[in-house]
Design a protein around this motif. Structure first.
Motif, short mmCIF file in Angstrom:
data_model
loop_
_atom_site.label_atom_id
_atom_site.label_comp_id
_atom_site.label_asym_id
_atom_site.label_seq_id
_atom_site.Cartn_x
_atom_site.Cartn_y
_atom_site.Cartn_z
N ARG A 203 0.83 -1.21 0.00
CA ARG A 203 0.00 0.00 0.00
C ARG A 203 0.87 1.26 0.00
N ARG A 204 1.96 1.21 0.77
CA ARG A 204 2.86 2.36 0.80
C ARG A 204 3.47 2.61 -0.59
N HIS A 205 3.78 1.52 -1.29
CA HIS A 205 4.33 1.65 -2.63
C HIS A 205 3.31 2.32 -3.57
N ARG A 206 2.03 1.89 -3.46
CA ARG A 206 1.01 2.50 -4.31
C ARG A 206 0.85 4.00 -4.00
N VAL A 207 0.92 4.36 -2.73
CA VAL A 207 0.84 5.77 -2.35
C VAL A 207 2.00 6.56 -2.98
N ASP A 208 3.21 5.94 -2.94
CA ASP A 208 4.37 6.61 -3.56
C ASP A 208 4.16 6.82 -5.04
N VAL A 209 3.55 5.82 -5.69
CA VAL A 209 3.29 5.95 -7.13
C VAL A 209 2.33 7.10 -7.40
N TRP A 210 1.24 7.20 -6.59
CA TRP A 210 0.28 8.30 -6.78
C TRP A 210 0.94 9.65 -6.52
N ILE A 211 1.82 9.70 -5.52
CA ILE A 211 2.55 10.95 -5.25
C ILE A 211 3.40 11.33 -6.45
N LYS A 212 4.04 10.33 -7.06
CA LYS A 212 4.87 10.60 -8.24
C LYS A 212 4.01 11.19 -9.35
N TYR A 213 2.87 10.53 -9.64
CA TYR A 213 2.02 11.01 -10.73
C TYR A 213 1.48 12.41 -10.43
N ALA A 214 1.09 12.62 -9.16
CA ALA A 214 0.59 13.94 -8.79
C ALA A 214 1.64 15.02 -9.02
N GLY A 215 2.91 14.68 -8.67
CA GLY A 215 3.99 15.64 -8.89
C GLY A 215 4.19 15.95 -10.36
N MET A 216 4.09 14.91 -11.20
CA MET A 216 4.23 15.14 -12.64
C MET A 216 3.11 16.03 -13.17
N ILE A 217 1.87 15.73 -12.72
CA ILE A 217 0.72 16.51 -13.20
C ILE A 217 0.86 17.97 -12.78
N VAL A 218 1.25 18.21 -11.52
CA VAL A 218 1.43 19.59 -11.04
C VAL A 218 2.50 20.31 -11.86
N THR A 219 3.62 19.59 -12.18
CA THR A 219 4.69 20.18 -12.98
C THR A 219 4.18 20.59 -14.36
N VAL A 220 3.41 19.69 -14.99
CA VAL A 220 2.87 19.99 -16.32
C VAL A 220 1.91 21.17 -16.26
N ILE A 221 1.04 21.21 -15.21
CA ILE A 221 0.08 22.32 -15.08
C ILE A 221 0.82 23.64 -14.91
N ILE A 222 1.88 23.64 -14.08
CA ILE A 222 2.65 24.88 -13.86
C ILE A 222 3.29 25.35 -15.16
N LEU A 223 3.91 24.40 -15.91
CA LEU A 223 4.55 24.76 -17.17
C LEU A 223 3.52 25.27 -18.17
N PHE A 224 2.32 24.62 -18.21
CA PHE A 224 1.29 25.06 -19.15
C PHE A 224 0.79 26.45 -18.77
N ALA A 225 0.57 26.68 -17.47
CA ALA A 225 0.10 28.00 -17.02
C ALA A 225 1.13 29.08 -17.34
N PHE A 226 2.44 28.71 -17.16
CA PHE A 226 3.49 29.68 -17.46
C PHE A 226 3.51 29.99 -18.96
N TRP A 227 3.33 28.92 -19.78
CA TRP A 227 3.29 29.12 -21.22
C TRP A 227 2.13 30.02 -21.62
N ARG A 228 0.93 29.77 -21.03
CA ARG A 228 -0.23 30.61 -21.35
C ARG A 228 0.00 32.06 -20.92
N TRP A 229 0.68 32.22 -19.79
CA TRP A 229 0.92 33.57 -19.27
C TRP A 229 1.86 34.37 -20.17
N THR A 230 2.85 33.67 -20.80
CA THR A 230 3.84 34.35 -21.64
C THR A 230 3.38 34.56 -23.05
N ARG A 231 2.22 34.03 -23.43
CA ARG A 231 1.75 34.22 -24.81
C ARG A 231 1.38 35.68 -25.09
#
Length: 231
Positions: A203-231
């Protein structure tokens, strides 16, 4: 097979991402060539085409985003020969994107130089006839807009490079943690610990996996928001 590894968000296989990146590369390269023809043509007078240059900048950013995803995927390929092959392919795409970005930066520099030279000529004419203030303001605004576009492009590139480095480090750490976990499970099985303890670890391993994916999604959202802001 290595080429059918899916991304976490269902964004496509490694092969599909690679083909998408190649298509955008061709489009961006064609855009650079069109800018250079416009720059050298007598009819164009070396004037800027903001719509075209911004389109090329977006294409380069898209390629770099695809490279981030492909960089994550090829590291998950089990076969070393396939992994090395895809590593070279992804690095080649990234190098071509960097070359296009440098070409676009050189175009922005030349265009800004032309704007400054035109401004200096206008200032000379203004001192002669005193009727040039409005023209000077236009050149100032355009020069500032070009500088802002270059700064935004540089900031976006640095953000994408930081994202690549973070994901690469995280992938390496994940592989090391998986090896440690396997060894720990072997030890726990040897000493005969209960199934409940093993399930807790899983179960701890699955939680770590979800944390990893959440971190990736947050990174992509931040980069996308930054890209939209600089347009």
């Amino acid at each position: 097979m290595a080429t059918v590894i899916d991304g976490p968000g269902g964004g496509g296989t490694l092969s599909e991402l690679y083909q998408s990146a190649k298509r955008v590369l061709l489009r961006a390269r064609d855009g650079i060539e069109r800018l250079e023809r416009l720059e050298s043509s007598t009819a164009g007078g070396g004037l800027d085409s903001p719509e075209l240059s911004n389109s090329i900048k977006r294409d380069i950013s898209q390629i770099q985003s695809l490279c981030i995803e492909m960089d994550r995927l090829w590291r998950s390929i089990a076969a070393k020969s396939q992994r090395d092959l895809w590593k070279r392919k992804v690095e080649q795409v990234a190098e071509e994107a960097e070359s296009l970005r440098e070409g676009l930066d050189r175009y922005f520099s030349r265009n800004q130089k032309r704007m400054m030279e035109a401004k200096e000529r206008a200032e000379l004419l203004g001192r002669a006839n005193g009727e040039n203030d409005h023209v000077l303001r236009i050149f100032d605004d355009e020069a500032q807009a070009m500088q802002s576009a270059r700064n935004s492009s540089r900031m976006l590139e640095e953000s994408l490079q930081t994202g690549v480095a973070i994901l690469s480090k995280y992938s390496e750490q994940r592989e090391r943690l998986k090896k440690v976990q396997r060894k720990a499970l072997d030890v726990l099985n040897t000493v005969g610990l209960s199934n409940s303890v093993l399930k807790l670890i899983e179960r701890r391993h699955r939680v770590d996996v979800w944390i990893k994916y959440a971190g990736m999604i947050v990174t992509v959202i931040i980069l996308f928001a930054f890209w939209r802001w600089t347009r």
